[in-house]
Motif scaffolding. Structure first.
Motif, PDB file in Angstrom:
ATOM      1  N   SER A 145       0.849  -1.193   0.000  1.00 13.77           N
ATOM      2  CA  SER A 145       0.000   0.000   0.000  1.00 13.77           C
ATOM      3  C   SER A 145       0.886   1.244   0.000  1.00 13.77           C
ATOM      4  O   SER A 145       2.073   1.174   0.315  1.00 13.77           O
ATOM      5  CB  SER A 145      -0.935   0.007   1.206  1.00 13.77           C
ATOM      6  N   VAL A 146       0.284   2.354  -0.365  1.00 10.46           N
ATOM      7  CA  VAL A 146       0.978   3.644  -0.333  1.00 10.46           C
ATOM      8  C   VAL A 146       0.119   4.643   0.432  1.00 10.46           C
ATOM      9  O   VAL A 146      -1.106   4.534   0.456  1.00 10.46           O
ATOM     10  CB  VAL A 146       1.292   4.183  -1.752  1.00 10.46           C
ATOM     11  N   HIS A 147       0.773   5.602   1.033  1.00  8.12           N
ATOM     12  CA  HIS A 147       0.095   6.637   1.810  1.00  8.12           C
ATOM     13  C   HIS A 147       0.217   7.958   1.054  1.00  8.12           C
ATOM     14  O   HIS A 147       1.325   8.452   0.841  1.00  8.12           O
ATOM     15  CB  HIS A 147       0.724   6.737   3.203  1.00  8.12           C
ATOM     16  N   ILE A 148      -0.907   8.505   0.625  1.00  7.94           N
ATOM     17  CA  ILE A 148      -0.921   9.761  -0.135  1.00  7.94           C
ATOM     18  C   ILE A 148      -1.989  10.675   0.463  1.00  7.94           C
ATOM     19  O   ILE A 148      -3.149  10.269   0.599  1.00  7.94           O
ATOM     20  CB  ILE A 148      -1.214   9.516  -1.631  1.00  7.94           C
ATOM     21  N   ASN A 149      -1.593  11.893   0.799  1.00  7.57           N
ATOM     22  CA  ASN A 149      -2.530  12.898   1.336  1.00  7.57           C
ATOM     23  C   ASN A 149      -3.418  12.340   2.453  1.00  7.57           C
ATOM     24  O   ASN A 149      -4.649  12.397   2.383  1.00  7.57           O
ATOM     25  CB  ASN A 149      -3.401  13.480   0.216  1.00  7.57           C
ATOM     26  N   ASP A 150      -2.804  11.772   3.449  1.00  4.99           N
ATOM     27  CA  ASP A 150      -3.497  11.240   4.623  1.00  4.99           C
ATOM     28  C   ASP A 150      -4.430  10.067   4.341  1.00  4.99           C
ATOM     29  O   ASP A 150      -5.326   9.761   5.132  1.00  4.99           O
ATOM     30  CB  ASP A 150      -4.288  12.345   5.343  1.00  4.99           C
ATOM     31  N   SER A 151      -4.247   9.403   3.196  1.00  2.00           N
ATOM     32  CA  SER A 151      -5.059   8.223   2.865  1.00  2.00           C
ATOM     33  C   SER A 151      -4.151   7.072   2.449  1.00  2.00           C
ATOM     34  O   SER A 151      -3.106   7.284   1.830  1.00  2.00           O
ATOM     35  CB  SER A 151      -6.023   8.532   1.720  1.00  2.00           C
ATOM     36  N   ASN A 152      -4.578   5.862   2.771  1.00  2.00           N
ATOM     37  CA  ASN A 152      -3.857   4.663   2.347  1.00  2.00           C
ATOM     38  C   ASN A 152      -4.537   4.069   1.126  1.00  2.00           C
ATOM     39  O   ASN A 152      -5.772   3.996   1.073  1.00  2.00           O
ATOM     40  CB  ASN A 152      -3.827   3.614   3.465  1.00  2.00           C
TER      41      ASN A 152
END
Length: 195
Positions: free
Chosen positions: A8-15
């Motif tokens: 998974s990746v974390h982008i702008n406070d979302s996974n």
């Protein structure tokens, strides 16, 4: 070097789960190994094609399909571990992987695509699991070192030239009680053993 494809990746406070590797993602890259995240379900077309420095790959259990040309001409690839939920190995998937000495096809696989392992000259034996219902045209063609083919189930549908150009006097093993095996498959004559 080594490449890691995260789960998974974390982008702008979302996974966000990473669930596939896009077509041609690493084609011709100078990588030696790759760690694939546990959420990947498919490996696209030509993802690692011509990665001539790639020596090992572990396909996680989450992967159900390997696309066409995925590892084509990865001439240094020696170690491949296939996940337990893989169902299909695509057209030309491991074509020309000349350093590949062995590979275990998991019981979950139902189809081996056309020319999937063709030209894998280092391959000396292969076991076809009971769940495999089709082996494509030229699937193991030109595997000049392939001397032992073992079937764990009834004979699958076998395409034209599936074993052409393998080792002369190759041995075919099949389990006691399985029927339909003959010493001749296409243009190949095997030494036949029931075990």
């Amino acid at each position: 070097g080594n490449v890691t494809i995260p789960a998974s990746v974390h982008i702008n406070d979302s996974n966000y789960n990473v669930d596939s590797i896009g077509n041609n993602a690493f084609q011709n890259a100078s990588i030696t190994s790759c760690t694939i995240g546990a959420n990947i379900t498919s490996i696209g077309t030509s993802v690692f094609q011509d990665c001539s420095s790639l020596t090992s790959i572990i396909i996680p259990d989450s992967v159900t399909s390997i696309g066409s040309n995925a590892f084509r001409e990865c001439t240094s690839l020696r170690t491949v571990v296939l996940g337990t939920n893989l169902t299909s190995i695509g057209y030309l998937a491991f074509y020309g992987c000349t350093s590949l000495g062995s590979i275990t096809i998991p019981n979950s696989v139902t189809s081996i695509g056309n020319t999937a392992f063709a030209g894998c000259t280092g391959l000396t034996s292969i076991t076809i699991p009971a769940g495999v219902t089709s082996i494509g045209d030229s699937a193991f063609a030109g595997c000049t070192g392939l001397a032992t083919v073992s079937f764990l189930g009834n004979p699958p549908t076998i395409g034209t030239g599936a074993f052409s150009g393998i080792a002369e006097s190759a041995t075919l093993y099949y389990l006691d009680g399985k029927t339909g095996f003959t010493a001749t498959i296409g243009d190949n004559t095997f030494i036949l053993f029931e075990i």
